[in-house]
Design a protein around this motif. Structure first.
Motif, PDB file in Angstrom:
ATOM      1  N   GLU A 314     -14.352 -14.890  -5.448  1.00 54.42           N
ATOM      2  CA  GLU A 314     -13.637 -14.214  -3.953  1.00 54.42           C
ATOM      3  C   GLU A 314     -13.856 -15.252  -2.932  1.00 54.42           C
ATOM      4  O   GLU A 314     -13.453 -15.010  -1.900  1.00 54.42           O
ATOM      5  CB  GLU A 314     -14.712 -13.091  -3.633  1.00 54.42           C
ATOM      6  CG  GLU A 314     -14.751 -11.876  -4.613  1.00 54.42           C
ATOM      7  CD  GLU A 314     -13.330 -11.180  -4.609  1.00 54.42           C
ATOM      8  OE1 GLU A 314     -12.600 -11.123  -3.841  1.00 54.42           O
ATOM      9  OE2 GLU A 314     -13.143 -10.347  -5.651  1.00 54.42           O
ATOM     10  N   TYR A 315     -14.423 -16.423  -3.274  1.00 53.21           N
ATOM     11  CA  TYR A 315     -15.064 -17.204  -2.328  1.00 53.21           C
ATOM     12  C   TYR A 315     -13.779 -18.016  -1.460  1.00 53.21           C
ATOM     13  O   TYR A 315     -13.623 -17.849  -0.235  1.00 53.21           O
ATOM     14  CB  TYR A 315     -15.940 -18.268  -2.620  1.00 53.21           C
ATOM     15  CG  TYR A 315     -16.268 -19.393  -1.530  1.00 53.21           C
ATOM     16  CD1 TYR A 315     -17.796 -18.992  -0.920  1.00 53.21           C
ATOM     17  CD2 TYR A 315     -15.795 -20.532  -1.071  1.00 53.21           C
ATOM     18  CE1 TYR A 315     -18.134 -19.525   0.159  1.00 53.21           C
ATOM     19  CE2 TYR A 315     -16.166 -21.168  -0.076  1.00 53.21           C
ATOM     20  CZ  TYR A 315     -17.571 -20.835   0.594  1.00 53.21           C
ATOM     21  OH  TYR A 315     -17.721 -21.523   1.692  1.00 53.21           O
ATOM     22  N   LYS A 318     -12.133 -15.644   0.836  1.00 49.72           N
ATOM     23  CA  LYS A 318     -13.003 -15.448   2.145  1.00 49.72           C
ATOM     24  C   LYS A 318     -12.806 -16.723   2.846  1.00 49.72           C
ATOM     25  O   LYS A 318     -12.747 -16.553   4.138  1.00 49.72           O
ATOM     26  CB  LYS A 318     -14.342 -15.445   1.573  1.00 49.72           C
ATOM     27  CG  LYS A 318     -14.559 -13.909   0.641  1.00 49.72           C
ATOM     28  CD  LYS A 318     -16.309 -14.052   0.230  1.00 49.72           C
ATOM     29  CE  LYS A 318     -16.656 -12.944  -0.255  1.00 49.72           C
ATOM     30  NZ  LYS A 318     -18.223 -12.956  -0.944  1.00 49.72           N
ATOM     31  N   TRP A 319     -12.635 -17.695   2.263  1.00 49.75           N
ATOM     32  CA  TRP A 319     -12.406 -19.103   3.014  1.00 49.75           C
ATOM     33  C   TRP A 319     -11.075 -18.994   4.192  1.00 49.75           C
ATOM     34  O   TRP A 319     -11.063 -19.240   5.131  1.00 49.75           O
ATOM     35  CB  TRP A 319     -12.492 -20.408   2.369  1.00 49.75           C
ATOM     36  CG  TRP A 319     -12.167 -21.418   3.161  1.00 49.75           C
ATOM     37  CD1 TRP A 319     -13.099 -22.182   3.968  1.00 49.75           C
ATOM     38  CD2 TRP A 319     -11.036 -22.317   3.029  1.00 49.75           C
ATOM     39  NE1 TRP A 319     -12.563 -23.566   4.425  1.00 49.75           N
ATOM     40  CE2 TRP A 319     -11.215 -23.255   3.994  1.00 49.75           C
ATOM     41  CE3 TRP A 319      -9.965 -21.999   2.714  1.00 49.75           C
ATOM     42  CZ2 TRP A 319     -10.133 -24.268   4.278  1.00 49.75           C
ATOM     43  CZ3 TRP A 319      -8.553 -22.928   2.806  1.00 49.75           C
ATOM     44  CH2 TRP A 319      -9.140 -23.994   3.946  1.00 49.75           C
ATOM     45  N   ARG A 321      -9.568 -16.148   4.687  1.00 48.95           N
ATOM     46  CA  ARG A 321      -9.529 -15.156   5.923  1.00 48.95           C
ATOM     47  C   ARG A 321     -10.469 -15.838   6.840  1.00 48.95           C
ATOM     48  O   ARG A 321     -10.415 -14.779   7.755  1.00 48.95           O
ATOM     49  CB  ARG A 321      -9.913 -13.774   5.189  1.00 48.95           C
ATOM     50  CG  ARG A 321      -8.991 -13.380   4.267  1.00 48.95           C
ATOM     51  CD  ARG A 321      -9.395 -11.870   3.933  1.00 48.95           C
ATOM     52  NE  ARG A 321     -10.793 -11.743   3.170  1.00 48.95           N
ATOM     53  CZ  ARG A 321     -10.992 -11.620   1.924  1.00 48.95           C
ATOM     54  NH1 ARG A 321      -9.751 -11.926   1.119  1.00 48.95           N
ATOM     55  NH2 ARG A 321     -12.115 -11.678   1.442  1.00 48.95           N
ATOM     56  N   GLU A 323     -13.742 -15.671   6.747  1.00 50.69           N
ATOM     57  CA  GLU A 323     -14.992 -15.160   6.836  1.00 50.69           C
ATOM     58  C   GLU A 323     -16.245 -15.977   6.373  1.00 50.69           C
ATOM     59  O   GLU A 323     -17.278 -15.991   6.782  1.00 50.69           O
ATOM     60  CB  GLU A 323     -14.911 -14.241   5.661  1.00 50.69           C
ATOM     61  CG  GLU A 323     -14.082 -12.912   5.983  1.00 50.69           C
ATOM     62  CD  GLU A 323     -13.927 -12.231   4.782  1.00 50.69           C
ATOM     63  OE1 GLU A 323     -14.813 -12.120   3.709  1.00 50.69           O
ATOM     64  OE2 GLU A 323     -13.096 -11.347   4.831  1.00 50.69           O
TER      65      GLU A 323
END
Length: 408
Positions: A314-315, A318-319, A321, A323
């Motif tokens: 998911e990382y 997340k980056w 987005r 987050e």
């Protein structure tokens, strides 16, 4: 009752007079009615901001390889050649004002003062003469094409236009994405001509000079791949894999991509030589926003932190987005040795604070990198000429090895 009303009116009048006196005391009297009313203009209407005082400043480029070029947030930029050497032309976020920095003297000049309120993105042609501005106000997205920096009548493009690029003949190419379809166009004078279409919409398109590549946007739980567009059809070059993302080099020979290996539960990066069909495991992160190919020096440069290789599928999303952030270092691989990557510099350590690289570009001569810091959108430069000789030698800095296989 009438007496109370009169008292209220009188008190209000006194307060307004005191406020007006205070404003005039602090800011002086307006020079004209226009000066009073200029802020009443609709934010949808571009307007020329009058230039007051000197528009020139000097950027402290210094002698170090790493230099911060702006404190203003940058919406987009391009490296250009001028009579006095190299310069970077950029658009400011929020206003859409255009500036140019001489990379020899450090002199910065505002060359375009037309305001496009809520400017979020900017894309320049290769010579910096044309620009696409994307403004975003809430959910309202607008795209305008200025065929010259001082153009008074920008051309409106569809709000769902993306992937802007100009070919060597100066023809604009872009995609329009709708639900279930992506349509590519070329546009010479405001009259778009369709090039091709595909029944995919969640994609990113790379317009090279002679080839066009398409990659699915990364999704942790969905498989994606990298394709070449040939005769209005998609030819798969790499993938499909989970959390897939990638990019081609400007010549179309090399494809750099990454995905999440579900068997080993880790991110994997590879480079495919499309001429020989040889696939090499790479230590580079293969995130398009963080990498740049230099055909002139036969190298590929990437910024990354070990977080991008983290065992978290998911990382990367997340980056994207916002987050999480990535305190980056700069790595380089030689075309003759994709199996290893050499550490060049830790950007964050050199600067003294985190630099999360996006929009990395390398000059045509391979002498410098330009990029934005995703954390605050400041524009940065890194000189490569001083370190290029070291890279040609057997790497003496930290090296990560990899293995080579044949592409299936």
């Amino acid at each position: 009752m009438s007496k109370n009303i009169l008292i209220i009116i009188g008190a209000t009048t006194v307060i307004l007079l005191i406020g007006a006196w205070g404003y005039l005391f602090l800011f002086g009297a307006p020079g004209s009615v226009t000066q009073v009313l200029n802020n009443l203009r609709s934010p949808d209407t571009p307007y020329e901001q009058p230039i007051t005082g000197s528009t020139d400043t000097t950027v402290a480029i210094g002698n170090k390889n790493l230099a911060q070029l702006t404190t203003k947030s940058t919406a987009g930029f391009v490296l250009i050649k001028t009579a006095s050497g190299s310069a970077v032309r950029y658009a400011e976020k929020g206003t859409g004002h255009i500036y140019e920095i001489n990379l020899t003297s450090g002199t910065e000049e505002r060359i375009g003062g037309t305001t496009f309120a809520n400017t979020a993105e900017a894309y320049f042609s290769g010579d910096g003469s044309e620009i696409i501005l994307v403004t975003i106000d809430g959910t309202d997205r607008k795209v305008v094409w200025r065929r010259s920096i001082d153009s008074a009548e920008p051309i409106a493009l569809p709000a769902n236009s993306y992937d802007f690029a100009w070919n060597d003949d100066g023809v604009l190419r872009y995609t329009v994405k709708e639900s279930g379809v992506t349509v590519a166009y070329e546009n010479r004078d405001g009259n778009p001509q369709e090039l091709w279409r595909t029944p995919l919409s969640d994609v990113r398109v790379f317009f090279n000079q002679s080839e066009t590549f398409l990659v699915n946007n990364p999704a942790p739980r969905l498989s994606g791949g990298l394709y070449e567009v040939k005769d209005n059809t998609l030819v798969r070059e790499a993938g499909p894999e989970y959390a897939f993302t990638g990019m081609p080099d400007p010549t179309g020979q090399f494809l750099l991509y990454r995905y999440f290996d579900t068997e080993n539960q880790t991110a994997v990066a590879k480079i495919l030589d499309t001429y020989s069909n040889q696939e090499t495991i790479s230590a580079l992160p293969a995130v398009p926003e963080k990498c740049a190919f230099s055909p002139a020096k036969q190298r590929v440069w990437c910024a990354s932190s070990f977080m991008l290789l983290w065992r978290d599928r998911e990382y990367l999303n997340k980056w994207y987005r916002g987050e999480v952030s990535s305190p980056d270092s700069l790595w380089v691989s030689n075309y003759n040795n994709f199996e290893s990557a050499s550490l060049v510099v830790d950007f964050s350590e050199e600067a003294g604070f985190d630099i999360d690289v996006v929009d990395m570009k390398v000059s045509d001569d391979g002498a410098m990198l330009l990029f934005r810091n995703k954390i605050n959108d400041a524009l940065w430069m890194y000189r490569l000429s001083e370190v290029s000789g070291e890279v040609e030698q057997e790497p003496t800095s930290e090296v990560v090895g990899a293995t080579t296989t044949d592409a299936s």
